[in-house]
Design a protein around this motif. Structure first.
Motif, PDB file in Angstrom:
ATOM      1  N   ALA A  31       0.827  -1.207   0.000  1.00 34.52           N
ATOM      2  CA  ALA A  31       0.000   0.000   0.000  1.00 34.52           C
ATOM      3  C   ALA A  31       0.866   1.263   0.000  1.00 34.52           C
ATOM      4  CB  ALA A  31      -0.942   0.002   1.203  1.00 34.52           C
ATOM      5  N   SER A  32       1.911   1.257   0.815  1.00 32.92           N
ATOM      6  CA  SER A  32       2.801   2.430   0.876  1.00 32.92           C
ATOM      7  C   SER A  32       3.558   2.609  -0.427  1.00 32.92           C
ATOM      8  CB  SER A  32       3.779   2.287   2.042  1.00 32.92           C
ATOM      9  OG  SER A  32       3.107   2.254   3.273  1.00 32.92           O
ATOM     10  N   SER A  33       4.078   1.511  -0.980  1.00 32.70           N
ATOM     11  CA  SER A  33       4.803   1.600  -2.250  1.00 32.70           C
ATOM     12  C   SER A  33       3.910   2.129  -3.365  1.00 32.70           C
ATOM     13  CB  SER A  33       5.349   0.222  -2.644  1.00 32.70           C
ATOM     14  OG  SER A  33       6.362  -0.194  -1.769  1.00 32.70           O
ATOM     15  N   LEU A  34       2.669   1.643  -3.393  1.00 31.36           N
ATOM     16  CA  LEU A  34       1.751   2.092  -4.430  1.00 31.36           C
ATOM     17  C   LEU A  34       1.433   3.574  -4.280  1.00 31.36           C
ATOM     18  CD1 LEU A  34       0.034   1.287  -6.858  1.00 31.36           C
ATOM     19  CD2 LEU A  34      -1.807   0.706  -5.271  1.00 31.36           C
ATOM     20  N   ALA A  35       1.163   4.009  -3.049  1.00 31.98           N
ATOM     21  CA  ALA A  35       0.866   5.426  -2.816  1.00 31.98           C
ATOM     22  C   ALA A  35       2.043   6.311  -3.225  1.00 31.98           C
ATOM     23  CB  ALA A  35       0.513   5.651  -1.351  1.00 31.98           C
ATOM     24  N   LEU A  36       3.252   5.905  -2.832  1.00 31.82           N
ATOM     25  CA  LEU A  36       4.432   6.701  -3.157  1.00 31.82           C
ATOM     26  C   LEU A  36       4.727   6.703  -4.653  1.00 31.82           C
ATOM     27  CD1 LEU A  36       6.710   5.642  -0.181  1.00 31.82           C
ATOM     28  CD2 LEU A  36       5.782   7.927  -0.583  1.00 31.82           C
ATOM     29  N   SER A  37       4.413   5.617  -5.335  1.00 34.27           N
ATOM     30  CA  SER A  37       4.663   5.567  -6.776  1.00 34.27           C
ATOM     31  C   SER A  37       3.635   6.392  -7.540  1.00 34.27           C
ATOM     32  CB  SER A  37       4.682   4.119  -7.269  1.00 34.27           C
ATOM     33  OG  SER A  37       3.450   3.471  -7.024  1.00 34.27           O
ATOM     34  N   VAL A  38       2.393   6.433  -7.062  1.00 33.98           N
ATOM     35  CA  VAL A  38       1.387   7.315  -7.673  1.00 33.98           C
ATOM     36  C   VAL A  38       1.820   8.771  -7.515  1.00 33.98           C
ATOM     37  CG1 VAL A  38      -0.996   8.156  -7.489  1.00 33.98           C
ATOM     38  CG2 VAL A  38      -0.533   5.704  -7.416  1.00 33.98           C
ATOM     39  N   MET A  39       2.334   9.108  -6.347  1.00 37.16           N
ATOM     40  CA  MET A  39       2.828  10.462  -6.114  1.00 37.16           C
ATOM     41  C   MET A  39       3.974  10.798  -7.062  1.00 37.16           C
ATOM     42  SD  MET A  39       2.721  10.389  -1.948  1.00 37.16           S
ATOM     43  CE  MET A  39       3.642  11.904  -1.739  1.00 37.16           C
ATOM     44  N   ALA A  40       4.875   9.853  -7.273  1.00 38.32           N
ATOM     45  CA  ALA A  40       6.010  10.109  -8.164  1.00 38.32           C
ATOM     46  C   ALA A  40       5.536  10.363  -9.593  1.00 38.32           C
ATOM     47  CB  ALA A  40       6.980   8.927  -8.137  1.00 38.32           C
ATOM     48  N   GLY A  41       4.553   9.570 -10.061  1.00 35.77           N
ATOM     49  CA  GLY A  41       4.017   9.810 -11.396  1.00 35.77           C
ATOM     50  C   GLY A  41       3.426  11.201 -11.521  1.00 35.77           C
ATOM     51  N   ALA A  42       2.742  11.658 -10.463  1.00 39.27           N
ATOM     52  CA  ALA A  42       2.178  13.010 -10.468  1.00 39.27           C
ATOM     53  C   ALA A  42       3.272  14.070 -10.421  1.00 39.27           C
ATOM     54  CB  ALA A  42       1.224  13.173  -9.292  1.00 39.27           C
ATOM     55  N   PHE A  43       4.325  13.838  -9.620  1.00 36.23           N
ATOM     56  CA  PHE A  43       5.416  14.813  -9.528  1.00 36.23           C
ATOM     57  C   PHE A  43       6.110  14.997 -10.878  1.00 36.23           C
ATOM     58  CE2 PHE A  43       6.212  13.753  -4.743  1.00 36.23           C
ATOM     59  CZ  PHE A  43       5.057  14.445  -4.408  1.00 36.23           C
ATOM     60  N   ILE A  44       6.385  13.882 -11.550  1.00 35.43           N
ATOM     61  CA  ILE A  44       7.021  13.964 -12.867  1.00 35.43           C
ATOM     62  C   ILE A  44       6.106  14.702 -13.843  1.00 35.43           C
ATOM     63  CG2 ILE A  44       7.752  12.599 -14.878  1.00 35.43           C
ATOM     64  CD1 ILE A  44       9.827  12.631 -12.680  1.00 35.43           C
ATOM     65  N   SER A  45       4.798  14.480 -13.740  1.00 26.90           N
ATOM     66  CA  SER A  45       3.839  15.153 -14.610  1.00 26.90           C
ATOM     67  C   SER A  45       3.834  16.663 -14.373  1.00 26.90           C
ATOM     68  CB  SER A  45       2.435  14.582 -14.389  1.00 26.90           C
ATOM     69  OG  SER A  45       2.412  13.200 -14.664  1.00 26.90           O
ATOM     70  N   LEU A  46       3.975  17.072 -13.123  1.00 29.25           N
ATOM     71  CA  LEU A  46       4.034  18.501 -12.823  1.00 29.25           C
ATOM     72  C   LEU A  46       5.293  19.125 -13.415  1.00 29.25           C
ATOM     73  CD1 LEU A  46       2.780  18.481  -9.118  1.00 29.25           C
ATOM     74  CD2 LEU A  46       1.534  19.264 -11.144  1.00 29.25           C
TER      75      LEU A  46
END
Length: 275
Positions: free
Chosen positions: A37-52
């Protein structure tokens, strides 16, 4: 009598490459043991950060008055936002996690755990990038600069799908060579400023040179498809997007895991693994 302060004994200066390799092994082990769950949450955040960071770059790309070199350099500088947020705020990015290959090479965890971690983070990065693209489309960000930002977004995506598979793969190798070097150096950082400068030049270089980053493309390509669905002209299709992402992902894996991770482990870690 004047007293001169001595430097703190806790200050050790820059880490040596050998120390950085040992730290990367420990970081890999920590990442591999993180719950799903933590890995998935952090990886979703990373995808959003790269998108920004990619959106920030599109602001620069939308200015037609800039010359080629200025556009590429300023765009690369803007894109650095994504990796800086990941290094400083904390998130899980597939391309940087290619360095986790050092973990099983050192016997710290299994190859199966490495592959499952990579698959989970890659999926999370895709979700984060697509969600960010959808939010930006809903926010009407493409209308900025009289619609030039949206035109730049579609043009960037069209350029990516026009590349041959082999060209995209080679550019993916070169991209993640630089990204993993930025992450490698970032693991030696002792301050937020260190983390920013560790990301700056490698990320600027890969963006300025037009190399291919699979997670960034998980944003660029879906965003262009969304804009086209909303009426923007363009030639991006699902088949071209899938081809680009497959080539960029495999190229990133080779560039990061083999050229950086395996290479540095071979130089600094293999003797300890034997012992």
């Amino acid at each position: 009598m004047k007293v001169t302060e001595k430097p703190s004994s806790s200050y050790s200066g820059a880490m040596t490459p050998a120390s950085m390799e040992r730290k990367n092994e420990r970081v890999a082990e920590t990442k591999a043991s993180t719950d799903v769950a933590s890995s998935l949450a952090l990886s979703v955040m990373a995808g959003a950060f790269i998108s920004l960071g990619a959106t920030f770059m599109l602001v620069v790309k939308s200015d037609a008055t800039l010359g080629f070199a200025a556009t590429q350099l300023l765009g690369g500088f803007s894109f650095t936002l994504g990796l800086f947020l990941i290094l400083a705020a904390g998130a899980e990015l597939f391309t940087g996690n290619c360095l986790m290959v050092m973990g099983p090479l050192a016997g710290r965890f299994s190859w199966g755990r490495l592959l499952s971690s990579w698959a989970l983070v890659l999926a999370g990065n895709l979700v984060g990038a697509v969600l960010a693209a959808a939010l930006l489309a809903a926010a009407g960000v493409a209308s900025a600069n009289g619609g030039a930002l949206g035109e730049a977004a579609v043009a960037v995506a069209e350029g990516k799908v026009a590349l041959g598979w082999g060209v995209t793969f080679a550019r993916g190798v070169l991209c993640n060579l630089l990204v993993c070097l930025a992450v490698w150096i970032g693991h030696a950082a002792t301050s937020v400023t260190d983390k920013f400068f560790s990301a700056l030049l490698p990320v600027m270089a890969f963006m300025a040179c037009g190399f291919e980053h699979c997670v960034a493309n998980m944003f660029f390509l879906p965003y262009a498809l969304m804009l086209q669905a909303l009426g923007a002209p363009g030639g991006v299709d699902l088949a071209g997007a899938a081809s680009n992402l497959s080539a960029a992902t495999l190229g990133n894996l080779v560039g990061g895991a083999l050229l950086v991770g395996v290479s540095y482990w071979f130089v600094y870690g293999r003797d300890r693994a034997r012992g």
